[in-house]
Design a protein around this motif. Structure first.
Motif, PDB file in Angstrom:
ATOM      1  N   HIS A 167       0.836  -1.198   0.000  1.00 45.17           N
ATOM      2  CA  HIS A 167       0.000   0.000   0.000  1.00 45.17           C
ATOM      3  C   HIS A 167       0.869   1.245   0.000  1.00 45.17           C
ATOM      4  CE1 HIS A 167      -2.621  -3.063   2.082  1.00 45.17           C
ATOM      5  NE2 HIS A 167      -3.244  -2.818   0.962  1.00 45.17           N
ATOM      6  N   MET A 219     -16.508  -5.256   0.160  1.00 44.60           N
ATOM      7  CA  MET A 219     -15.605  -5.829   1.161  1.00 44.60           C
ATOM      8  C   MET A 219     -16.012  -7.277   1.438  1.00 44.60           C
ATOM      9  SD  MET A 219     -14.803  -4.234   4.921  1.00 44.60           S
ATOM     10  CE  MET A 219     -14.191  -5.263   6.262  1.00 44.60           C
ATOM     11  N   GLY A 220     -15.033  -8.162   1.463  1.00 44.62           N
ATOM     12  CA  GLY A 220     -15.312  -9.575   1.688  1.00 44.62           C
ATOM     13  C   GLY A 220     -15.567 -10.354   0.414  1.00 44.62           C
ATOM     14  N   HIS A 349      -5.484 -10.703  -7.694  1.00 45.15           N
ATOM     15  CA  HIS A 349      -4.731 -10.945  -6.459  1.00 45.15           C
ATOM     16  C   HIS A 349      -5.117  -9.939  -5.376  1.00 45.15           C
ATOM     17  CE1 HIS A 349      -1.509 -12.247  -3.836  1.00 45.15           C
ATOM     18  NE2 HIS A 349      -1.091 -10.997  -3.732  1.00 45.15           N
ATOM     19  N   HIS A 350      -5.191  -8.672  -5.734  1.00 48.55           N
ATOM     20  CA  HIS A 350      -5.457  -7.614  -4.746  1.00 48.55           C
ATOM     21  C   HIS A 350      -6.774  -7.870  -4.019  1.00 48.55           C
ATOM     22  CE1 HIS A 350      -5.438  -3.772  -2.790  1.00 48.55           C
ATOM     23  NE2 HIS A 350      -4.629  -3.177  -3.629  1.00 48.55           N
ATOM     24  N   VAL A 352      -8.514 -10.874  -3.865  1.00 52.20           N
ATOM     25  CA  VAL A 352      -8.889 -12.272  -3.581  1.00 52.20           C
ATOM     26  C   VAL A 352      -9.157 -12.522  -2.095  1.00 52.20           C
ATOM     27  CG1 VAL A 352      -6.580 -13.283  -3.257  1.00 52.20           C
ATOM     28  CG2 VAL A 352      -8.414 -14.663  -4.273  1.00 52.20           C
ATOM     29  N   GLY A 353      -8.544 -11.764  -1.230  1.00 50.64           N
ATOM     30  CA  GLY A 353      -8.763 -11.936   0.205  1.00 50.64           C
ATOM     31  C   GLY A 353      -9.945 -11.147   0.730  1.00 50.64           C
ATOM     32  N   GLY A 354     -10.618 -10.407  -0.153  1.00 55.09           N
ATOM     33  CA  GLY A 354     -11.779  -9.624   0.277  1.00 55.09           C
ATOM     34  C   GLY A 354     -11.511  -8.138   0.391  1.00 55.09           C
ATOM     35  N   CYS A 355     -10.314  -7.704  -0.016  1.00 57.31           N
ATOM     36  CA  CYS A 355     -10.017  -6.266   0.025  1.00 57.31           C
ATOM     37  C   CYS A 355     -10.903  -5.528  -0.979  1.00 57.31           C
ATOM     38  CB  CYS A 355      -8.547  -6.014  -0.287  1.00 57.31           C
ATOM     39  SG  CYS A 355      -8.115  -4.256  -0.239  1.00 57.31           S
ATOM     40  N   MET A 356     -11.573  -4.488  -0.528  1.00 58.28           N
ATOM     41  CA  MET A 356     -12.483  -3.729  -1.389  1.00 58.28           C
ATOM     42  C   MET A 356     -11.703  -2.780  -2.287  1.00 58.28           C
ATOM     43  SD  MET A 356     -15.802  -1.432  -0.347  1.00 58.28           S
ATOM     44  CE  MET A 356     -15.004  -0.546   0.988  1.00 58.28           C
TER      45      MET A 356
ATOM     46  N   VAL B 180     -16.437  -9.795   9.821  1.00 55.60           N
ATOM     47  CA  VAL B 180     -15.197  -9.870   9.036  1.00 55.60           C
ATOM     48  C   VAL B 180     -15.078 -11.261   8.450  1.00 55.60           C
ATOM     49  CG1 VAL B 180     -12.668  -9.885   9.245  1.00 55.60           C
ATOM     50  CG2 VAL B 180     -14.017  -8.083  10.351  1.00 55.60           C
ATOM     51  N   ARG B 181     -14.840 -11.316   7.150  1.00 58.20           N
ATOM     52  CA  ARG B 181     -14.752 -12.609   6.487  1.00 58.20           C
ATOM     53  C   ARG B 181     -13.303 -13.097   6.487  1.00 58.20           C
ATOM     54  NH1 ARG B 181     -18.235 -15.611   4.161  1.00 58.20           N
ATOM     55  NH2 ARG B 181     -20.003 -14.185   4.008  1.00 58.20           N
ATOM     56  N   PRO B 183     -10.038 -14.340   5.207  1.00 59.19           N
ATOM     57  CA  PRO B 183      -9.520 -14.160   3.839  1.00 59.19           C
ATOM     58  C   PRO B 183      -8.976 -15.453   3.230  1.00 59.19           C
ATOM     59  CG  PRO B 183      -7.902 -13.381   5.413  1.00 59.19           C
ATOM     60  CD  PRO B 183      -9.120 -13.783   6.226  1.00 59.19           C
ATOM     61  N   LEU B 184      -9.084 -15.517   1.916  1.00 66.99           N
ATOM     62  CA  LEU B 184      -8.376 -16.523   1.127  1.00 66.99           C
ATOM     63  C   LEU B 184      -7.028 -15.946   0.721  1.00 66.99           C
ATOM     64  CD1 LEU B 184     -11.329 -17.331  -1.314  1.00 66.99           C
ATOM     65  CD2 LEU B 184     -10.516 -18.819   0.535  1.00 66.99           C
ATOM     66  N   LEU B 258      -1.982  -8.529   1.539  1.00 65.99           N
ATOM     67  CA  LEU B 258      -3.257  -9.234   1.716  1.00 65.99           C
ATOM     68  C   LEU B 258      -3.445  -9.738   3.153  1.00 65.99           C
ATOM     69  CD1 LEU B 258      -3.849 -11.411  -1.478  1.00 65.99           C
ATOM     70  CD2 LEU B 258      -4.226  -8.987  -1.130  1.00 65.99           C
ATOM     71  N   PHE B 262      -7.787  -7.033   4.322  1.00 69.72           N
ATOM     72  CA  PHE B 262      -9.182  -7.494   4.225  1.00 69.72           C
ATOM     73  C   PHE B 262     -10.078  -6.797   5.242  1.00 69.72           C
ATOM     74  CE2 PHE B 262      -8.929 -10.297   7.928  1.00 69.72           C
ATOM     75  CZ  PHE B 262      -7.556 -10.468   8.032  1.00 69.72           C
ATOM     76  N   ARG B 434     -15.129 -17.311   1.994  1.00 75.15           N
ATOM     77  CA  ARG B 434     -15.857 -17.688   0.792  1.00 75.15           C
ATOM     78  C   ARG B 434     -15.321 -19.036   0.319  1.00 75.15           C
ATOM     79  NH1 ARG B 434     -14.079 -14.898  -3.205  1.00 75.15           N
ATOM     80  NH2 ARG B 434     -12.472 -13.938  -1.931  1.00 75.15           N
TER      81      ARG B 434
END
Lengths: 436, 436
Positions: A167, A219-220, A349-350, A352-356, B180-181, B183-184, B258, B262, B434
């Protein structure tokens, strides 16, 4: 008669324009003296004012909604509309500005109000940056920098599996032309045990492709690689100014911070993905023997599309060169084909973990160096860690940047049978540090 | 008669309230069903609605301007007004809500419209986060984490010179209560050469103090340490959710990405610096023999003010505990006195190179662990790297978080002769990942 591969515009300066022919049509935010900033489209030596165009009733349907969203003081609302709205606007603009446009007389009558000269306009940051992320997908850069620290094993074990990113600072993303002040900070001078404080002595540029995000994700949730392309609003040039001496002392264990957060410069025009579509190059996505990407990073269409073939150039003009009337000097000519990961892989990739991701988020590619010294996208590489100076046309030498130096990034796409297009410039002049 | 050290409010639930007595008066953004979010002030079991208070003419002068700025759907405009405006609002609120307030009858007549029950309100993120920065000033945490990697030399050489920080993700900062989900992401399982993809198996919390920035600085300028305190708008609790297995694989060379982006959860109330002023503890700023901070990080008044003495608590309630009616269980009790760097040092360092801070920027302190295991602010520490499980009151064990676990952070300030104040809670329940 319209040549489909090389359509002409009734705006004379567009035809044969190295950056902004009818095929390009990048969006940006501009102002002319006495008026508020608003969205516009670069065409030759002019900017089409989207507020005036909307008021004149030039658009209809989805294109009109898109043009209205793009006519404010930032493009975020337009980016949020997504790729179909952008394509509708692009199709309408192409029709309006093409040689045989039925609207030509109407538009010509509006004169400078509709099409002010770009030279009379000030260009602004095209969008409010929500979050800015800098990647590290230039594999030659990663190799070159890694070699300075680990000659035998320059690439870390994760590099070919993970599109590495971190970031960055959104508040200091600024538009081309904004002067940049040399940062103060802590460094550990060689051979000393305690740090010193003062102006950075190893100030550098980084030649990067910038990526503007369009429609985001909740998100998520995430953006699958097959849909990632539809979430990209466009492209620009990006200079990730870097203070190498601050970076070396501060970056363990959490990454670069003050070494990068004083300024990031972007070019003002957002080049649409549709304009870049013809400029792809079939190349094996990765060398034989390299690991296959994990499934969430693998999409057959993305792999088949090939790499972007965009020439990237860094030029430098020192204060002495300006005084002597010497033109900016090219320090490197590289290409986006040196990206190890695709833009779709970066988006997938950015998130995939749920980052909005949100409309107006900005990605930097990371420095895009080629394998040869004349293709190195930073002075850290070109000077081999500060050990080998470059000579300028003024007779001056450089290992790192001096006060008064202006760094200029340019990008151009060329292909047989296609009009070439360019990105416009990403410029920034380095001001001396504040007094410590 | 008013006891200056322990003033009473005519709002009965405020007197003796563990979190929100008259002395606290934190600001937040809330909504009641059917109404738009707006600014409010916590007082006992109620929230003072700043829109209703402004409309009723309860404020005048600078306090009125501040109350109006704080009455919208986020506090950014109020933060931008700076410390004097905040102090004017605080003084006015203290007068309005004190036992002998001349406005009491007028306010009581407004009833629930002015002072809805907090239990009937939804709390929102108090400000739009421009940029979020996470620091690493908890020296015991840095030591504990460092020991897992480098038993003989846990602290890196820069730690006692540089207030280490990195840029976090602003888009996923969410308010207490947001699920909070899990993360993958990619991890490198022990003993394997290629990474796997799937839900994080080492999901953790981090117990942090959050710092809301008020008035900012221009790009290229900085905030001197002597003025840094005036740029802090207030404090909250912050849970920096962390996926340790993702982090271990991705973080070289550019830091966490990552593994952290998330979700970050904050408590909804912004506790003013003035409310925390009595809760300082004189302690030597740093152990004898530690290096003196560089001059840009050294301010006599800042050093003399002492550390914040705020108790920080982490609790966990698993799904089974909820079903069995078992209360949340304390996992750690720590304190802000374990910050190696002061908040003023964090602000001065962040801006010294010219990075622009803006109203509504958020800092995290980094995990604030104490030296003892029952003071550790993350499971990574409490479980000694996942090697030693904690036992819950339900008989379950934990090394890292399981789906359905709710993590609850609390903070309280106590001092002889002072009413204690609290921060309210920072809660988040962990949802399953997910499907990959």
């Amino acid at each position: 008669m319209i040549d489909a591969a090389n359509p002409l515009s009734w705006v004379p300066s567009a035809n044969g324009h190295p950056d902004f022919p009818l095929h390009n049509l990048p969006l940006g935010v501009f102002s002319v003296a006495g008026q508020t900033p608003r969205g516009g489209v670069a065409i030759g030596e002019h900017i089409l004012d989207l507020q005036v165009a909307c008021a004149a009733g030039l658009f209809e349907g989805e294109a009109e909604a898109a043009a209205r969203a793009a006519s404010g003081d930032c493009l975020n609302a337009f980016f949020a509309l997504g790729a179909p709205a952008r394509r509708a606007l692009r199709a309408a603009l192409t029709g309006l500005l093409a040689e045989g446009s039925p609207a030509r007389m109407h538009m010509e009558a509006l004169g400078d109000a509709l099409l002010p000269a770009m030279a009379d306009c000030r260009l602004h940051l095209p969008a409010r940056v929500g979050d800015y992320t800098d990647f590290y997908v230039g594999i030659h850069h990663a190799n070159n920098v890694g070699k300075l620290f680990r000659p035998d094993n320059p690439l870390l074990p994760n590099y070919k599996h993970v599109p590495i990113g971190y970031h960055g600072r959104a508040s200091t993303v600024c538009v081309s032309g904004t002067p940049v002040r040399r940062p103060l900070g802590q460094t550990l001078p060689p051979g000393q045990e305690a740090p010193s404080f003062g102006p950075s002595k190893r100030l550098d540029y980084e030649l990067e492709l910038g990526i503007w995000i369009g429609e985001g994700n909740a998100m998520g949730e995430s953006i699958a690689i097959g849909e990632a392309g539809e979430h990209v609003a466009g492209y620009c040039l990006l200079n990730d100014w870097s203070a190498r001496d601050l970076q070396a002392w501060e970056y363990q264990p959490l990454g670069p911070f003050l070494a990068k957060n004083f300024a990031t410069t972007v070019s003002p025009w957002v080049v649409m993905p549709e304009a870049l579509a013809p400029f792809r190059i079939a190349q094996p996505p990765r060398p034989a023997g390299d690991p296959q990407p994990l499934p969430y990073l693998l999409d057959a269409q993305d792999q088949a599309a090939g790499a972007f073939d965009i020439e990237l150039e860094v030029l430098l003009q020192s204060a002495a060169m300006r005084e002597q009337g010497l033109a900016p000097q090219r320090l490197a000519l590289s290409n986006t084909r040196h990206m190890y990961w695709t833009v779709a892989q970066m988006v997938a990739h950015h998130s995939v973990g749920g980052c909005m991701l949100q409309p107006g988020d900005l990605f930097g590619s990371g420095t895009l160096s080629g394998p040869e010294p004349e293709q190195f996208g930073s002075l850290l590489e070109s000077s081999f860690g500060g050990k080998q100076a470059l000579t300028l046309s003024s007779g001056e030498t450089r290992t790192f940047l001096e006060d008064g130096d202006e760094v200029i990034l340019r990008a151009r796409c060329r292909r047989e049978g296609q009009p070439s297009i360019g990105f416009g410039e990403c410029r920034g002049v380095l001001l001396p540090a504040r007094s410590a």
